[in-house]
Design an enzyme around this catalytic site. Structure first.
Site, PDB file in Angstrom:
ATOM      1  N   LYS A  77       0.787  -1.300   0.075  1.00 27.09           N
ATOM      2  CA  LYS A  77      -0.079  -0.024   0.036  1.00 27.09           C
ATOM      3  C   LYS A  77       0.917   1.325  -0.046  1.00 27.09           C
ATOM      4  O   LYS A  77       2.070   1.236   0.612  1.00 27.09           O
ATOM      5  CB  LYS A  77      -0.883  -0.013   1.362  1.00 27.09           C
ATOM      6  CG  LYS A  77      -2.043   0.873   1.679  1.00 27.09           C
ATOM      7  CD  LYS A  77      -2.866   0.868   2.577  1.00 27.09           C
ATOM      8  CE  LYS A  77      -3.698   1.903   2.773  1.00 27.09           C
ATOM      9  NZ  LYS A  77      -4.585   1.899   4.168  1.00 27.09           N
ATOM     10  N   SER A 152      -9.454   1.466   3.514  1.00 26.58           N
ATOM     11  CA  SER A 152      -8.951   2.491   2.354  1.00 26.58           C
ATOM     12  C   SER A 152      -7.589   1.684   1.667  1.00 26.58           C
ATOM     13  O   SER A 152      -7.176   2.193   0.904  1.00 26.58           O
ATOM     14  CB  SER A 152      -7.857   3.641   3.642  1.00 26.58           C
ATOM     15  OG  SER A 152      -7.262   2.828   4.375  1.00 26.58           O
ATOM     16  N   SER A 176      -9.398  -1.209   7.267  1.00 23.50           N
ATOM     17  CA  SER A 176      -9.052  -0.907   6.061  1.00 23.50           C
ATOM     18  C   SER A 176      -8.186  -2.037   5.300  1.00 23.50           C
ATOM     19  O   SER A 176      -7.863  -2.003   4.223  1.00 23.50           O
ATOM     20  CB  SER A 176      -7.971   0.399   5.876  1.00 23.50           C
ATOM     21  OG  SER A 176      -8.591   1.523   6.104  1.00 23.50           O
TER      22      SER A 176
HETATM   23  N1  GLN Z   1     -12.625   3.453   7.091  1.00 19.83           N
HETATM   24  C1  GLN Z   1     -12.026   3.554   8.619  1.00 19.83           C
HETATM   25  C2  GLN Z   1     -11.719   5.232   8.563  1.00 19.83           C
HETATM   26  O1  GLN Z   1     -11.900   5.752   7.391  1.00 19.83           O
HETATM   27  C3  GLN Z   1     -10.700   2.987   8.729  1.00 19.83           C
HETATM   28  C4  GLN Z   1      -9.637   3.340   8.012  1.00 19.83           C
HETATM   29  C5  GLN Z   1      -8.349   2.687   8.300  1.00 19.83           C
HETATM   30  O2  GLN Z   1      -8.561   1.286   9.011  1.00 19.83           O
HETATM   31  N2  GLN Z   1      -6.969   2.861   7.741  1.00 19.83           N
HETATM   32  O3  GLN Z   1     -11.260   5.725   9.527  1.00 19.83           O
END
Ligand code: GLN
Length: 475
Positions: A77, A152, A176
């Site tokens: 990532k 994400s 994410s």
């Molecule tokens: N969807 C969650 C957020 O927007 C998780 C993000 C993540 O795990 N990096 O905070």
């Protein structure tokens, strides 16, 4: 024609001469090219990957013993630092930044002869659940390109889903890795807090962040986890977990599994997801596992607590990107230093990141600290107590991964609250620091896949993988 099923099978083929690392890398480079429209990759390290593949092939044929990830093709990532390579967190703020060092967890894989094929698109600074908040544009779900892949770590998930690499790394602060795995029909694993070094992972919310793994089978995840969870003196929050090297096959073992009625009957949960998962849990009970409903009355507090605490941490972590110490420097003329910072940050950060910085600054401000931040910390403490007491009796907790299947690109983009609320099932594991996994066990009548999420006690990654292996093999 190259095809991949597991790392073990691939390495056997390498050993017998049925394939080579060069064939594997060339295959993935072609697939990445053919699937460019998915927008999964930010950068592909084609020449480097081919050069390393050729070197590994030469070493192997000359008789040197292959290491544990010999020739395994992995994508990362765009929040994981890799020396000499660009890392931008999908943000204008870091465009043009090249990392001077490699994240420890990634280095452990490189040391075992993994081939890093490229870095993947994601939500800006890992904030999001749909991969729509990226300076590189949205990633498309390969099952239905009009739908989001989740976020994400959407690019990493699609890289595995669409067969563009063998496994991929993401980061999981609140789901994410697990939620995009759910949306894409693959496995997504988040280790417990402190199991994998965070050194070289761009920080979002430091007491929540963990590097996670996407893969297509449990044995591969287990191997990668074993290697990445080695101790790192550069991360003082590491909580060394001995990941057993024994196989995680435990087909005869009967597990004690808890589920929450408050979660399975939550009004936000899609009815068909609820029904299929309840039926599945009943089948597990019939097969001899203990499957019990346990009381958990804090479900509606977890998303608010998560968004107060993570935005607070993000507002602090992201203060370093001011255009002087780090990050985008504006070409505009400004009247004074404050104006200069403002301009740099206005141009450098996207809308969602700005929203989180403002929210986090607000909950930490003197008039509101106790009302929001302290209260959310208390909720976190109570959640840790509640979860620990459940694990005195149970090996695992089963939850949906997401209340819905992958939604159309654009559907939730203008409604941040709806997007946040959809994190209801994943943030619990990060608030409490426990390991969790999403297993691709189901298909919805709308054609999209969805997963079952399993959570295990702190430091009990191995039980989680054993149960996961059994359920994947039972499938
Ligand atoms: N969807 C969650 C957020 O927007 C998780 C993000 C993540 O795990 N990096 O905070």
């Amino acid at each position: 024609m190259f095809s991949f099923t597991s790392i073990a099978a691939y390495q056997e083929q390498l050993g017998s001469g049925a394939t080579t690392c060069t064939i594997a890398v060339s295959h993935y480079l072609e697939c990445i090219q053919a699937n460019k429209y998915l927008n999964a990759f930010v950068e592909v390290y084609a020449d480097e990957a081919l050069a390393l593949a050729a070197k590994l092939d030469a070493q192997r044929t000359a008789g040197s013993a292959p290491k544990l990830l010999h020739g395994v093709v992995i994508a990362i990532k765009d929040v994981i630092c890799y020396e000499g390579h660009a890392v931008t967190a999908a943000s204008t703020m870091l465009k043009g930044y090249h990392s001077p060092y490699t994240a420890t967890a990634l280095q452990f894989l490189i040391d075992e002869e993994a081939i890093i094929i490229g870095n993947c698109n994601c939500d800006e600074f890992a904030m999001g659940s749909s991969n729509e908040h990226s300076v590189y544009g949205p990633v498309h779900n390969a099952y239905d390109t009009s739908k989001v892949p989740g976020g994400s770590s959407g690019g990493s998930a699609v890289a595995v889903q669409a067969g563009l690499c063998m496994a991929a790394l993401g980061s999981d602060t609140g789901g994410s890795v697990r939620q995009p795995a759910d949306f894409c029909g693959i496995i997504g694993f988040k280790p417990g807090y402190g199991t994998i070094s965070r050194y070289g992972l761009i920080a979002f919310a430091s007491s929540f962040d963990q590097i996670g793994i996407f893969g297509k089978n449990i044995a591969d995840l287990h191997l990668i986890l074993k290697l990445m969870s080695r101790n790192d003196p550069n991360d003082s929050t590491m909580n060394a977990v001995a990941i057993s090297t024994a196989s995680v096959d435990a087909n005869e073992k009967k597990f004690r599994i808890a589920y929450f009625s408050s979660a399975m009957n939550h009004p936000s949960l899609d009815e068909e997801i609820a029904l299929q998962q309840k039926q599945y849990l009943l089948q597990l009970r019939e097969e001899g596992h203990i499957v019990d409903a346990v009381v958990f009355d804090m479900i509606d507090y977890i998303v608010p607590a998560y968004y107060v605490l993570t935005t607070a941490e993000a507002s602090s972590n992201l203060s370093r990107y001011d255009g002087i110490r780090y990050g985008h420097r504006s070409a505009a003329t400004t009247a004074d230093l404050t104006g200069f910072y403002t301009q740099n940050r206005t141009e450098g950060f996207g809308k969602e990141v700005k929203r989180r910085i403002m929210l986090g600054t607000f909950v930490l401000s003197s008039g509101y600290y106790d009302a929001y931040f302290s209260k959310a910390q208390q909720v976190r403490g109570k959640l840790v107590d509640a979860i620990s007491s459940i694990f005195k009796t149970y090996d695992a907790i089963a939850l949906p991964t997401s209340p819905v299947t992958a939604f159309p690109i654009g559907e939730k983009n203008q409604d941040p609250m709806a997007m946040y609320l959809a994190d209801i099932y994943t943030v619990l594991a990060n608030l409490t620091g426990i390991p969790a996994i999403s297993l691709p066990l189901f298909r919805h009548s709308n054609g999209m896949p969805f997963g079952l999420q399993l959570l295990a006690a702190r430091k009990d990654e191995v039980t989680l993988l054993q149960l996961s292996q059994q359920l994947m093999q039972r499938k």
